[in-house]
Design an enzyme around this catalytic site. Structure first.
Site, PDB file in Angstrom:
ATOM      1  CG  ASP A  43      58.290 -75.343  52.580  1.00  0.00           C
ATOM      2  OD1 ASP A  43      59.502 -75.173  52.808  1.00  0.00           O
ATOM      3  OD2 ASP A  43      57.488 -75.763  53.454  1.00  0.00           O
ATOM      4  CB  SER A  44      62.887 -71.892  50.955  1.00  0.00           C
ATOM      5  OG  SER A  44      63.360 -72.734  49.913  1.00  0.00           O
ATOM      6  CG  ASP A  82      59.858 -78.777  51.264  1.00  0.00           C
ATOM      7  OD1 ASP A  82      59.700 -79.771  51.993  1.00  0.00           O
ATOM      8  OD2 ASP A  82      60.424 -77.728  51.634  1.00  0.00           O
ATOM      9  CE  LYS A 112      62.737 -80.266  52.736  1.00  0.00           C
ATOM     10  NZ  LYS A 112      61.931 -79.715  53.839  1.00  0.00           N
ATOM     11  CD  GLU A 114      59.344 -78.348  57.565  1.00  0.00           C
ATOM     12  OE1 GLU A 114      58.792 -78.016  58.636  1.00  0.00           O
ATOM     13  OE2 GLU A 114      59.754 -77.519  56.734  1.00  0.00           O
ATOM     14  CD  GLU A 180      66.394 -75.460  58.223  1.00  0.00           C
ATOM     15  OE1 GLU A 180      65.701 -76.223  57.525  1.00  0.00           O
ATOM     16  OE2 GLU A 180      66.301 -74.222  58.186  1.00  0.00           O
TER      17      GLU A 180
HETATM   18  O1  KIV Z   1      62.393 -75.203  51.903  1.00  0.00           O
HETATM   19  C1  KIV Z   1      63.616 -75.385  51.820  1.00  0.00           C
HETATM   20  O2  KIV Z   1      64.304 -74.805  50.972  1.00  0.00           O
HETATM   21  C2  KIV Z   1      64.217 -76.333  52.749  1.00  0.00           C
HETATM   22  C3  KIV Z   1      65.699 -76.462  52.777  1.00  0.00           C
HETATM   23  C4  KIV Z   1      66.369 -75.215  53.153  1.00  0.00           C
HETATM   24  C5  KIV Z   1      66.149 -77.628  53.553  1.00  0.00           C
HETATM   25  O3  KIV Z   1      63.515 -76.978  53.458  1.00  0.00           O
END
Ligand code: KIV
Length: 262
Positions: A43-44, A82, A112, A114, A180
């Protein structure tokens, strides 16, 4: 050879695991072509591609759109989607439904989420319903308003809590876990204590694998990056040079020349 979550899990102790983020078919195919086993549609995306300040505004629709594109660009790598902020926090049922959409509609191989012990019930439910899960503890960017972008686990109490979180994520059935921004000693301790691979980002060399953001490691953006980022290239300079040369030639009337004209 198509990677599965089970194969990635079994990789612990065999070889270090490389993971890279990607957000579209083109960049995903570049990552896949060099044999990186796992691609995270992080989600980056919100900051790297969509121009948001944080990951918080990223929506399910945006993540589905970009995950589908990544899936289309990949032949072998495991594609992990994510789950965005508030797509799983409100209820188990919502988490299950949204995670399922990533597999059904966007052809992801895994998701993924969190959070540590507080996500154990959700992870258990996803895994029991056939959805492989990558955990994520330490600095969790969806909690930025609460924790900031700070190294986590610096006191012995915080370190113990992160170790408990890691254990809970493993016991709930995750195939691997992202650590992280934690001190390297803690990264190594958690990695030795777990039987699933740890994927570090700012967590030291003792982790079982590493993940970096595509645009960070290639130096595409000229925004400041965290200390843990190593830029393996500085593409922003190369891109700016090429674009400037093109603009100058268009303005000067030298492009297209004979070679580029029918
Ligand atoms: O959103 C993302 O790219 C991440 C990674 C940096 C682990 O969560």
């Amino acid at each position: 050879m198509k990677w599965t979550a089970a194969k990635l899990k079994a990789f612990k102790g065999e070889k270090k695991i490389t993971m890279v983020t990607a957000y579209d078919a083109l960049t995903a195919s570049l990552v896949d072509d060099v044999g990186v086993p796992a691609i995270l549609v992080g989600d980056s995306l919100g900051m790297t591609v969509l121009g948001y300040e944080t990951t918080l505004p990223v929506s399910m629709d945006e993540m589905l759109h970009h995950t589908s594109a990544v899936s289309r660009g990949v032949q072998n790598a495991l594609v992990i989607a994510d789950m965005p902020f508030m797509s799983y926090q409100p209820s188990l049922a919502m988490g299950l439904e949204n995670a399922g959409r990533f597999l059904k509609e966007a052809h992801a191989d895994a998701v993924k989420v969190e959070g540590g012990a507080m996500r154990a019930e959700l992870i258990d439910s996803l895994v029991k319903n056939g959805i492989p899960v990558l955990g994520h503890i330490g600095l969790t960017p969806q909690s930025v308003k609460e924790m900031g972008y700070k190294v986590q686990g610096k006191t012995s109490e915080q370190a113990r809590k992160l170790m408990d979180d890691a254990m809970a994520v493993e016991q709930a059935g995750a195939f691997a876990i992202v650590l992280e921004c934690v001190p390297p000693e803690l990264g190594e301790m958690i990695s030795s204590a777990l039987s699933i691979p740890t994927i570090g980002i700012g967590a030291g060399v003792g982790c079982d694998g590493q993940v970096l953001v595509f645009t960070d490691l290639l130096g595409i953006s000229n925004k400041p990056v965290p200390k843990f980022v190593k830029k393996y290239a500085h593409l922003n300079g190369i891109i700016a040079e090429a674009l400037t040369a093109y603009k100058n030639e268009v303005e000067g009337g030298t492009f297209p020349d004979d070679e580029h004209t029918y």
